[in-house]
Scaffold this motif. Structure first.
Motif, mmCIF file in Angstrom:
data_model
loop_
_atom_site.group_PDB
_atom_site.id
_atom_site.type_symbol
_atom_site.label_atom_id
_atom_site.label_comp_id
_atom_site.label_asym_id
_atom_site.label_seq_id
_atom_site.Cartn_x
_atom_site.Cartn_y
_atom_site.Cartn_z
ATOM 1 N N THR A 83 4.533 -0.244 4.612
ATOM 2 C CA THR A 83 6.176 -0.008 4.464
ATOM 3 C C THR A 83 6.638 1.088 4.780
ATOM 4 N N PRO A 84 7.537 1.486 5.659
ATOM 5 C CA PRO A 84 8.202 2.727 5.876
ATOM 6 C C PRO A 84 9.034 3.186 4.677
ATOM 7 N N THR B 224 13.233 2.199 3.921
ATOM 8 C CA THR B 224 13.433 1.267 4.972
ATOM 9 C C THR B 224 14.925 1.277 5.006
ATOM 10 N N LYS B 225 15.387 1.542 6.411
ATOM 11 C CA LYS B 225 16.942 1.577 6.262
ATOM 12 C C LYS B 225 17.447 0.577 7.325
ATOM 13 N N ALA B 226 18.345 -0.310 6.884
ATOM 14 C CA ALA B 226 19.025 -1.324 7.778
ATOM 15 C C ALA B 226 19.637 -0.605 8.826
ATOM 16 N N PRO B 227 20.332 -1.439 10.019
ATOM 17 C CA PRO B 227 21.124 -0.727 10.816
ATOM 18 C C PRO B 227 22.314 -0.204 10.384
ATOM 19 N N GLN C 16 23.473 -1.777 1.994
ATOM 20 C CA GLN C 16 22.151 -1.610 1.583
ATOM 21 C C GLN C 16 22.509 -0.329 0.457
ATOM 22 N N TYR D 294 18.279 -6.611 16.762
ATOM 23 C CA TYR D 294 17.653 -5.490 15.997
ATOM 24 C C TYR D 294 16.160 -5.821 15.666
ATOM 25 N N TRP E 29 11.329 -4.313 9.307
ATOM 26 C CA TRP E 29 11.689 -3.740 7.967
ATOM 27 C C TRP E 29 13.177 -3.839 7.556
ATOM 28 N N ALA E 30 14.084 -3.639 8.714
ATOM 29 C CA ALA E 30 15.434 -3.615 8.608
ATOM 30 C C ALA E 30 15.605 -5.035 8.411
#
Ligand code: HEM
Lengths: 284, 256
Positions: A77-78, A81-84, A91, B163, B173-174
Motif C-alpha cells: 500500500t503506498p 494513497t491519494k485519490a485524483p 478525501q 484513472y 489505490w486511488a
C-alpha cells in the motif's frame, strides 16, 4: 371547400401572429443593430481559442508526460494513497467524517443542492451580468461552498503526506511526522465527564442505550438546525417572504448542512471532538 | 502572392467538388455567411447572428466552449489509445508502458489525453462558476443548469474511471479509496449505516456492484474500461447535445 378556406385563414392569422411576435422580440432584444454575424465574428474567436488551448495542452504534454508508477499490487500500500486531485476535497473530509458521510451523503447533498439552485433562487436580479450587490446572499453562499471545496483540495494536494499527516512545504516528506498526543473523544463522553452525568441509560432502543449525555448531544445537534431555521425566519422576514415556505426550508436545510461541515472541522481541531453523535448504526 | 491565392480560391470555389461539399460559396458575403451556418453540421450549433455582448470574452471566458474542446481532444486521443490497450490485468500495465517506449507518438497521445482530462475537469468547474456568477441559471435556463450539473458529474466520473486503466499503484489505490466509500453507502453498502441491518454484505453491496467483486481486480478493470470508453462518453455526448440545443432554444444570457 369552405372548411379549407377557414383553415387557411386560421393558418394565416397564426402566421401573422408569429410574424408579429418575431418582429416584437427582434425589435426589443435582438434588433439587427445590436447583433453581428456569427461568421466571422464568433467563429474566428473560437478558432483562436481552440488554437491557443491546443498549443497549451501540447506544451504541457511535452514538458510533463503522463506518469506511470509501479505495477499495481495489492501487497504494498503506498503511503499516502491519494485519490485524483479533483476528489481530494472529499478525501480530506475523511479526516473529519466517516466514509458514509464524506464519500456518499455529502457529495449527494452537493449534487442535489446544485440541481436545486435555479429553483430556490426566485430573484430575477443579476441575470446576464456580474453583480454582487444585487444578490449578496446567493453569491456569498455559493462562494463559501466553492471556496470550501477548493481549499480542501489544495490542502489534500499540497499539505498532506505520509500517514495523511500535515506537511508544510519545508518539512521533509520522507520522514513520518511525530504522532501527536491528541486524544480525540466523542462529544457525549466529554459532556458526561465535564457535567458529571450518570452513565446509566435512561432507556434502550434495540442496541442503542440512551444516556443523558446522549440526549444532550441530540439536543445540540437538532438545536444547531433549529436555530439555523428559526433565526432568519424571525429576524429576516423579508428574506423569508421572498422565498416562501418550501423554498425557505430547502434553502436553509442545504445552507445549514453546508455550514455544519466547517463547524465539525473546528470542533475537531479546537475541542478534540471525534463524533458529535454516536449511535450503534452510525456515527457523526 | 495574396492575389494569386485569392485567384486560386475563387477558382476552387466554383468547382463542382467544392459546391457539392459546401453547397454555397465561400462565406465572404452576408448571404453566404448565413448559409454556412445552416448547411454545415458543426457550425449550425451556432445561430446566424449573435448579440454583440455574447462575444465579450470577459463574460463567458470561453469556458463552456473550452470544456467541449477538451472533450473532443479526449475523444480523439482516446480512440488512438484504445488501439494499443487491452483491459486485462496481466497486460494493461505493459500496454501503457509500451505507449511510452515502443509506439510512435504513444507518449504524446497519452500525455495529451491526460492533460486534456485535467483541463476538462478544471474548466467544467470554472464554467459552472461563471454561469452562477452571471446568474445565467435563472429562468428560462433552469433546466439547462440541471443538464450542466449532470455533465459535471459525468465529467468527474469519466476522469475517475480512466484513472484505473493504467493499472499502476496510483490507479489501484486511488480507486480503492473510492470503493471504500461505496462500501460505506447508507442502506446499500456493507459498511454503511443500516447496511448490515438490511442484509448487505461484501458480496451484495454497492462496492460489489461497482467493482464486480470484493477487490479491485479483473472485473473492476473491465467495468471501468467499458464505462470509460463506451457508456460514459456516450452519455456525456448525449447530454452535451441537449445542453447545446437548450442554449439555442433558451437564448444566450449575455449582455447587449
Ligand atoms: C461537459 C460539460 C459542459 C460543456 C461542454 C458545456 C458547454 C457550454 C457552452 C459551450 C456554453 C455556451 C456559453 C459558454 O461557453 O459559456 C454553455 C452555456 C451554459 N452552460 Fe454549460 N457546459 C458544460 C457544463 C455545464 C455545467 C456543469 C453547468 C452548470 C451546472 C452548465 C450550465 C450552463 C448554462 C446555464 C449555460 C447557459 C449560459 C448562458 O446563457 O449564459 N454547463 N455550456
Amino acid at each position: 371547400m369552405s372548411e379549407k378556406i377557414s383553415e387557411d385563414s386560421n393558418a394565416l392569422s397564426k402566421q401573422s401572429k408569429l410574424a408579429q411576435l418575431i418582429k416584437k422580440t427582434a425589435s426589443e432584444k435582438i434588433g439587427p443593430e445590436n447583433t453581428v454575424l456569427v461568421w466571422p465574428n464568433l467563429v474566428y474567436l473560437e478558432l483562436i481559442a481552440i488554437m491557443v488551448s491546443v498549443a497549451v495542452i501540447l506544451f504541457l504534454s511535452l514538458v510533463s508526460p503522463a506518469p506511470l508508477e509501479e505495477l499495481a499490487s495489492a501487497d504494498t500500500t503506498p503511503n499516502p494513497t491519494k485519490a485524483p486531485w479533483y476528489f481530494l476535497g472529499l478525501q480530506e473530509l475523511l479526516v473529519y467524517f466517516d466514509p458514509w458521510l464524506a464519500g456518499m451523503v455529502l457529495p449527494t447533498f452537493i449534487i442535489i443542492g446544485l440541481v436545486l439552485i435555479p429553483y430556490l433562487d426566485p430573484s430575477p436580479l443579476g441575470k446576464g451580468y456580474y453583480t454582487f450587490k444585487e444578490r449578496k446572499f446567493s453569491m456569498l453562499g455559493f462562494g463559501f461552498g466553492l471556496s470550501l471545496w477548493w481549499v480542501l483540495i489544495l490542502i489534500g494536494v499540497f499539505f498532506r503526506g505520509l500517514d495523511w499527516s500535515w506537511y508544510w512545504p519545508w518539512d521533509d516528506p520522507h520522514f513520518h511526522q511525530p504522532a501527536g498526543a491528541v486524544k480525540l473523544m466523542d462529544l457525549e463522553i466529554i459532556l458526561q465527564s465535564t457535567l458529571g452525568l450518570s452513565e446509566a441509560p435512561l432507556t434502550t432502543l434495540g442496541r442503542y442505550a440512551i444516556t443523558k449525555a446522549n440526549v444532550l448531544t441530540w439536543a445540540l445537534f437538532l438545536g444547531f438546525y433549529g436555530v439555523g431555521f428559526t433565526v432568519p425566519f424571525l429576524f429576516f422576514r423579508d428574506f423569508y417572504r421572498k422565498l416562501g415556505f418550501v423554498r425557505y426550508n430547502l434553502t436553509m436545510f442545504f445552507f445549514i448542512s453546508m455550514m455544519g461541515v466547517p463547524m465539525k472541522i473546528f470542533l475537531r481541531l479546537l475541542a478534540d471532538v471525534k463524533y458529535v453523535l454516536v449511535t450503534p448504526w452510525f456515527k457523526f | 502572392m495574396l492575389k494569386l491565392l485569392q485567384k486560386i480560391r475563387s477558382i476552387v470555389n466554383k468547382t463542382q467538388v467544392f459546391k457539392s461539399i459546401f453547397r454555397h460559396g465561400y462565406p465572404d458575403t452576408d448571404g453566404n455567411r448565413a448559409l454556412v451556418m445552416f448547411s454545415n453540421v458543426i457550425l449550425h450549433l451556432h445561430p446566424v447572428r449573435v448579440r454583440r455582448g455574447a462575444l465579450k470574452i470577459k463574460y463567458t471566458w470561453c469556458l463552456g466552449g473550452l470544456t467541449f474542446l477538451f472533450f473532443i481532444l479526449l475523444a480523439i486521443t482516446g480512440v488512438i489509445l484504445m488501439f494499443y490497450y487491452v483491459p486485462d490485468t496481466r497486460r494493461a500495465y505493459n500496454d501503457i508502458r509500451d505507449l511510452g517506449t515502443v509506439i510512435y507518438f504513444g507518449s504524446l497521445f497519452r500525455a495529451v489525453h491526460r492533460w486534456s482530462a485535467h483541463a476538462m475537469v478544471f474548466s467544467v468547474w470554472m464554467h459552472m462558476t461563471r454561469v452562477f456568477m452571471t446568474g445565467s441559471y435563472k429562468p428560462p435556463r433552469e433546466f439547462n443548469w440541471v443538464v450542466g450539473v449532470i455533465l459535471l458529474v459525468t465529467t468527474l466520473v469519466l476522469s475517475w474511471t480512466g484513472y484505473l486503466l493504467p493499472w499502476d499503484q496510483l490507479a489501484l489505490w486511488a480507486v480503492t479509496v473510492g470503493s471504500k466509500m461505496a462500501e460505506a453507502t447508507p442502506f446499500i453498502g456493507a459498511a454503511g449505516p443500516f447496511g448490515p441491518e438490511l442484509g448487505r454484505n461484501s458480496g451484495n453491496d454497492m462496492a460489489f456492484a461497482l467493482l464486480g467483486g470484493t477487490v479491485v481486480g479483473q472485473s473492476a478493470l473491465l467495468r471501468f474500461y467499458v464505462l470509460h470508453c463506451l457508456a460514459l462518453p456516450l452519455i456525456t455526448a448525449l447530454f452535451i447535445a441537449v445542453h447545446f440545443w437548450r442554449i439555442r432554444k433558451d437564448g444566450f444570457s449575455g449582455p447587449l
